[in-house]
Write an enzyme that holds these catalytic residues in place. Sequence first.
Site, PDB file in Angstrom:
ATOM      1  N   GLY A   1       0.831  -1.209   0.000  1.00 27.27           N
ATOM      2  CA  GLY A   1       0.000   0.000   0.000  1.00 27.27           C
ATOM      3  C   GLY A   1       0.864   1.256   0.000  1.00 27.27           C
ATOM      4  O   GLY A   1       0.517   2.284   0.592  1.00 27.27           O
TER       5      GLY A   1
ATOM      6  N   GLY B   1      -0.456   4.855  -0.825  1.00 28.20           N
ATOM      7  CA  GLY B   1      -1.555   5.412  -0.037  1.00 28.20           C
ATOM      8  C   GLY B   1      -1.109   6.591   0.806  1.00 28.20           C
ATOM      9  O   GLY B   1       0.020   7.072   0.683  1.00 28.20           O
TER      10      GLY B   1
ATOM     11  N   ASP C   1       2.463  -1.600  -4.556  1.00 30.58           N
ATOM     12  CA  ASP C   1       1.086  -1.106  -4.547  1.00 30.58           C
ATOM     13  C   ASP C   1       0.346  -1.773  -5.701  1.00 30.58           C
ATOM     14  O   ASP C   1       0.966  -2.274  -6.639  1.00 30.58           O
ATOM     15  CB  ASP C   1       1.046   0.425  -4.688  1.00 30.58           C
ATOM     16  N   ILE C   2      -0.970  -1.694  -5.655  1.00 30.94           N
ATOM     17  CA  ILE C   2      -1.788  -2.313  -6.710  1.00 30.94           C
ATOM     18  C   ILE C   2      -1.780  -1.473  -7.985  1.00 30.94           C
ATOM     19  O   ILE C   2      -2.174  -1.923  -9.044  1.00 30.94           O
ATOM     20  CB  ILE C   2      -3.226  -2.553  -6.208  1.00 30.94           C
ATOM     21  N   ARG C   3      -1.330  -0.206  -7.855  1.00 25.21           N
ATOM     22  CA  ARG C   3      -1.268   0.666  -9.041  1.00 25.21           C
ATOM     23  C   ARG C   3       0.097   1.345  -9.059  1.00 25.21           C
ATOM     24  O   ARG C   3       0.864   1.228  -8.103  1.00 25.21           O
ATOM     25  CB  ARG C   3      -2.384   1.719  -8.983  1.00 25.21           C
TER      26      ARG C   3
ATOM     27  N   ASP D   1      -0.957  -6.900  -5.751  1.00 27.50           N
ATOM     28  CA  ASP D   1      -2.296  -6.983  -5.172  1.00 27.50           C
ATOM     29  C   ASP D   1      -2.133  -7.852  -3.920  1.00 27.50           C
ATOM     30  O   ASP D   1      -1.756  -9.025  -4.021  1.00 27.50           O
ATOM     31  CB  ASP D   1      -3.229  -7.637  -6.206  1.00 27.50           C
TER      32      ASP D   1
ATOM     33  N   TYR E   1     -15.017  -1.840   9.036  1.00 28.52           N
ATOM     34  CA  TYR E   1     -13.624  -1.416   9.244  1.00 28.52           C
ATOM     35  C   TYR E   1     -13.189  -1.755  10.670  1.00 28.52           C
ATOM     36  O   TYR E   1     -12.098  -2.301  10.888  1.00 28.52           O
ATOM     37  CB  TYR E   1     -13.557   0.091   9.001  1.00 28.52           C
TER      38      TYR E   1
ATOM     39  N   LYS F   1     -10.324  -4.237  12.062  1.00 34.19           N
ATOM     40  CA  LYS F   1      -9.207  -3.757  12.892  1.00 34.19           C
ATOM     41  C   LYS F   1      -9.080  -4.568  14.178  1.00 34.19           C
ATOM     42  O   LYS F   1      -7.977  -4.915  14.584  1.00 34.19           O
ATOM     43  CB  LYS F   1      -9.367  -2.262  13.198  1.00 34.19           C
TER      44      LYS F   1
HETATM   45  N1  SER Z   1      -8.692   7.695   9.297  1.00 32.93           N
HETATM   46  C1  SER Z   1      -9.394   6.455   9.365  1.00 32.93           C
HETATM   47  C2  SER Z   1     -10.761   6.569   8.804  1.00 32.93           C
HETATM   48  O1  SER Z   1     -11.347   7.615   8.954  1.00 32.93           O
HETATM   49  C3  SER Z   1      -9.485   5.968  10.775  1.00 32.93           C
HETATM   50  O2  SER Z   1      -8.466   5.123  11.044  1.00 32.93           O
HETATM   51  O3  SER Z   1     -11.269   5.632   8.284  1.00 32.93           O
END
Ligand code: SER
Length: 320
Positions: free
Chosen positions: A8, A11, A34-36, A52, A141, A145
């Site tokens: 990544g 990013g 990275d994937i791109r 990927d 998400y 995590k």
């Molecule tokens: N910055 C992140 C988000 O907003 C939180 O870890 O998804």
Amino acid sequence: MKKILVTGALGQIGSELVVKLREVYGEHNVMATDIRRTDNEVVCNGPFELLDVTDGRRMFEIAKAHQADTLIHLAALLSATAEAKPLLAWNLNMGGLVNALEVARELNCKFFTPSSIGAFGPTTPKDNTPQDTIQRPTTMYGVNKVAGELLCDYYFQKFSLDTRGLRFPGLISYVTPPGGGTTDYAVEIYYEAVKRQAYTSYIAKNTFMDMMYMPDALKAIIDLMEADSSRLTHRNAFNVTAMSVDPEAIATAIRRQIPEFKLSYQVDPVRQAIADSWPNSIDATASRDEWGFKPEFDLDKMTKDMLLKLSQKYSLVGAS
Ligand code: SER
């Protein structure tokens, strides 16, 4: 850390971390993936491969060829995108993490991956959220995590893999904008302040979340990775933060530099609900005690630097 592989790498965190790691550990020792691919310094000024992260075989081959001794796994979908595409988020966030942990196990690499304030939920104590507390997140998400924190602990306990991680707050930077996060407003507000002296926030007034400036986040990653392993009790989920702010607090800090700055609101119910389920402020005592965390930038210092760097960026673009 001598030979590092980063996933990544294009990013928000990766595009600055790779540059910093190459400064510290040497250009050729940091393999970015990275994937791109884009034409920037991460791709052009050091080793880079397309990857990927759901392709574990290719990750293994790249890591082996690079003779990696450290794997920094950053590739993931952020909170708002993960809510829009929960199954994709599960497959990418968890599939990528398991692949990265397996590669690290096979090649005996040190391992870092970020967790987040998103690992907390509505039943978590909201203020000064302790290091060890209730974690029942209500977002995909957050589920990823928490599972990730546990999985990294598991690889440490089961396979003695040296896994480490930080629960990042919203990260603010002027280099690469984040994409699809809930805290992204705290980055956009600075871009819009410089471009048109006004911003419409999708997060409501009085919604407090933790934030940190990117230079402090990069230093935290390196300091944690270099910390003496015997001092670390909370290996994979250290709370880190530099400030707890709402949109008004950021606007007030911006007005100290740009008095005419105007803030208005058009709340996005999806991202607001995510923000409401997260803490107002988290307690970073364990990070201070176990590996000496000490952020340099508070809200005012960060605001001055963001506005200066973005003004330079846009006047340069305007002049070319
Ligand atoms: N910055 C992140 C988000 O907003 C939180 O870890 O998804």
